[in-house]
Design a protein around this motif. Structure first.
Motif, PDB file in Angstrom:
ATOM      1  N   LYS A 102      97.928  74.388  23.163  1.00  0.00           N
ATOM      2  CA  LYS A 102      97.784  74.937  21.818  1.00  0.00           C
ATOM      3  C   LYS A 102      96.429  75.610  21.673  1.00  0.00           C
ATOM      4  CE  LYS A 102      96.015  70.644  19.822  1.00  0.00           C
ATOM      5  NZ  LYS A 102      94.677  71.172  19.597  1.00  0.00           N
ATOM      6  N   GLN A 105      91.411  74.430  17.481  1.00  0.00           N
ATOM      7  CA  GLN A 105      91.552  74.227  16.038  1.00  0.00           C
ATOM      8  C   GLN A 105      90.180  74.187  15.397  1.00  0.00           C
ATOM      9  OE1 GLN A 105      94.822  73.641  14.542  1.00  0.00           O
ATOM     10  NE2 GLN A 105      93.554  74.320  12.829  1.00  0.00           N
ATOM     11  N   ARG A 163      98.189  66.777  16.511  1.00  0.00           N
ATOM     12  CA  ARG A 163      98.032  68.231  16.352  1.00  0.00           C
ATOM     13  C   ARG A 163      99.057  68.988  17.209  1.00  0.00           C
ATOM     14  NH1 ARG A 163      95.561  65.820  13.445  1.00  0.00           N
ATOM     15  NH2 ARG A 163      97.533  66.229  12.396  1.00  0.00           N
ATOM     16  N   TYR A 164      99.447  68.427  18.338  1.00  0.00           N
ATOM     17  CA  TYR A 164     100.478  69.053  19.167  1.00  0.00           C
ATOM     18  C   TYR A 164     101.780  69.176  18.390  1.00  0.00           C
ATOM     19  CZ  TYR A 164     104.159  69.348  22.698  1.00  0.00           C
ATOM     20  OH  TYR A 164     105.280  69.717  23.408  1.00  0.00           O
ATOM     21  N   TYR A 167     101.392  71.802  15.734  1.00  0.00           N
ATOM     22  CA  TYR A 167     101.427  73.143  16.303  1.00  0.00           C
ATOM     23  C   TYR A 167     102.857  73.563  16.641  1.00  0.00           C
ATOM     24  CZ  TYR A 167     100.676  76.981  19.567  1.00  0.00           C
ATOM     25  OH  TYR A 167     100.733  78.184  20.212  1.00  0.00           O
ATOM     26  N   GLY A 281     100.992  80.183   9.275  1.00  0.00           N
ATOM     27  CA  GLY A 281     100.965  79.715  10.653  1.00  0.00           C
ATOM     28  C   GLY A 281     101.094  80.829  11.663  1.00  0.00           C
ATOM     29  N   ASN A 284      98.440  81.709  14.315  1.00  0.00           N
ATOM     30  CA  ASN A 284      98.279  80.831  15.475  1.00  0.00           C
ATOM     31  C   ASN A 284      99.046  81.352  16.690  1.00  0.00           C
ATOM     32  OD1 ASN A 284      96.592  78.773  14.397  1.00  0.00           O
ATOM     33  ND2 ASN A 284      98.326  78.009  13.234  1.00  0.00           N
TER      34      ASN A 284
END
Length: 337
Positions: A102, A105, A163-164, A167, A281, A284
């Motif tokens: 990812k 952040q 967070r994975y 994401y 999003g 990202n």
């Protein structure tokens, strides 16, 4: 054997080895907090569908029993170090592998993005609390360095795993929103790739636009990178002026790609990419940018390509890219002169 023993009815409990202490003993707070975290991790694991990650989480839960047992034996004759170097290495490897999957952040994350991450974040804060208890215990008892290291590293690991999942969820929603965004745009539905000269931007036209933009960049005194793409975002022409930043090459390419792929000027995507926007999003995604400097190029209101400019401020990038659009429109009207 009965579940209830009645031995704790007066507010005491047993440590490892049988020694009794008050239930408000700091050691009890420490291993009890580890137990809380393990329970939250267990709830998260119920929702984890990826076998490899589920196995990693299960391994963490099993090691937490060892952590709890070590904390429950601190200060007794039965104390022994239970956490090994490889247990810490396992967490570090897990963190590193997830970070590779990812983008980095920046800033704080609001917990609750997904069911998995929400429970993992609860566990993470429990672990932080356990770490504070363990750090205080170290002032009064002999505790292994590995125990403190493991608890510290575990909060980082739980953060990385949470967070994975956030994401993955953002990427899924972004892909759905992009698809919906494209479907709602009737121009895209009407337009299909064609090979005749009226539906594509050729290298001669791309080179002409690029050279004109370079001349304009000289006029404002800024070294730029200009990228012209076709309607799919594939590069047709890329030119870097002397002294322009190397990083601007990638940014210019991304601006052209974004303007072509999403059929909109890149600065118009900023509002859509905010938490309240339809494309939240999207920034990202690897090749997407949501700040000014990219514009689609159109023939008869149909996308045939895009221009991306980088090297100056956002306003300067937009100035040159808008000029490139103007040059393209003049080419359509008068041809290359």
């Amino acid at each position: 054997m009965k579940i209830y023993t009645k031995t704790g009815d007066k507010g005491s409990t047993s440590l490892v080895g049988g020694e009794r202490t008050e239930k408000y003993d700091l050691r009890v707070w420490a291993y009890g907090t580890i137990d809380e975290a393990n329970s939250s991790i267990g709830v998260a694991r119920v929702y984890i569908k990826e076998n490899d990650l589920s196995e990693k989480v299960l391994k963490i839960q099993k090691i937490l029993f060892e952590v709890g047992a070590e904390l429950a034996s601190v200060g007794t004759s039965h104390y022994k170090a239970r956490i090994k170097d490889e247990d810490i290495t396992f967490l570090e490897d897990t963190i590193d592998k997830l970070d590779e999957l990812k983008p980095s952040q920046n800033g704080f994350i609001v917990p609750g993005g997904t069911i998995e991450s929400a429970h993992l974040d609860v566990a993470r804060t429990d672990i932080r609390r356990a770490e504070r208890y363990a750090a205080e215990l170290k002032n009064s008892y002999e505790i292994s360095d590995n125990l403190i290291k493991y608890i510290n590293r575990l909060s980082d690991a739980l953060y990385a795993i949470a967070r994975y999942f956030d994401y993955k969820d953002i990427m899924k929603k972004t892909e759905e929103n992009i698809r919906r965004f494209r479907e709602d745009n009737h121009e895209i539905n009407q337009f299909s790739a064609q090979t005749n000269s009226q539906k594509v931007i050729n290298s001669q036209t791309a080179e002409y636009i690029t050279q004109k933009c370079i001349q304009k960049s000289y006029e404002i005194g800024i070294s730029m990178v200009i990228c012209i793409s076709d309607f799919n975002g594939n590069i047709v022409m890329l030119e870097r002026m002397d002294d322009s930043l190397l990083a601007s090459i990638e940014v210019a390419m991304k601006k052209a790609y974004t303007a072509a792929a999403l059929k909109a000027p890149t600065h118009e995507l900023h509002e859509l990419s905010l938490p309240s926007g339809e494309l939240y999003g999207i920034n990202n995604m690897e090749k997407i940018v949501t700040f000014g400097g990219g514009f689609p190029l159109k023939i008869d209101n149909k996308i045939v390509g895009a221009i991306g400019v980088s090297g100056g401020t956002v306003e300067q990038d937009m100035q040159i890219s808008k000029y490139g659009v103007k040059v393209f429109e003049e080419v359509l009207e008068n041809g290359i002169r």
